[in-house]
Design a protein around this motif. Structure first.
Motif, PDB file in Angstrom:
ATOM      1  N   LYS A 208       2.503   1.690  -3.385  1.00 33.08           N
ATOM      2  CA  LYS A 208       1.498   2.089  -4.365  1.00 33.08           C
ATOM      3  C   LYS A 208       1.205   3.586  -4.232  1.00 33.08           C
ATOM      4  O   LYS A 208       1.115   4.298  -5.234  1.00 33.08           O
ATOM      5  N   ASN A 209       1.077   4.087  -3.002  1.00 32.50           N
ATOM      6  CA  ASN A 209       0.835   5.511  -2.776  1.00 32.50           C
ATOM      7  C   ASN A 209       2.011   6.352  -3.259  1.00 32.50           C
ATOM      8  O   ASN A 209       1.817   7.419  -3.843  1.00 32.50           O
TER       9      ASN A 209
ATOM     10  N   SER B 277       0.825  -1.201   0.000  1.00 30.67           N
ATOM     11  CA  SER B 277       0.000   0.000   0.000  1.00 30.67           C
ATOM     12  C   SER B 277       0.864   1.258   0.000  1.00 30.67           C
ATOM     13  O   SER B 277       0.580   2.214  -0.716  1.00 30.67           O
TER      14      SER B 277
END
Length: 89
Positions: A13-14, A10
């Motif tokens: 991905k950010n 996560s």
């Protein structure tokens, strides 16, 4: 273990999405420039007594002093001189 790996995915991905957004913004700026992203108007330079009526109106508008369409050149000049800053020495 699974939760930690999901957090890492996560976070990466950010970071990727943030980087992609910055690159896209820079590309848009270089392609369209001032057409899509207008630049601020520049202040008229020099002696206000030599400015055109439009330059006087621009100067007053940039300072939110709302010049009237019916103001004469002399009235505009008077308002500009009343609102100019004292030069530093």
């Amino acid at each position: 273990m699974l939760v930690e790996s999901l957090l890492i995915v996560s976070a990466s991905k950010n970071a990727f999405l943030a980087f992609a957004g910055i690159v896209t913004g820079a590309a848009a700026w270089s392609i369209w420039g001032g057409d899509v992203f207008p630049q601020a108007q520049a202040d008229p330079k020099g002696n206000p007594e030599e400015w055109t009526r439009e330059e006087m109106r621009t100067w007053l508008t940039l300072r939110n002093l709302h010049p009237s369409d019916s103001d004469t050149r002399e009235q505009l000049l008077e308002r500009i001189q009343a609102n100019m800053r004292i030069p530093r020495q």
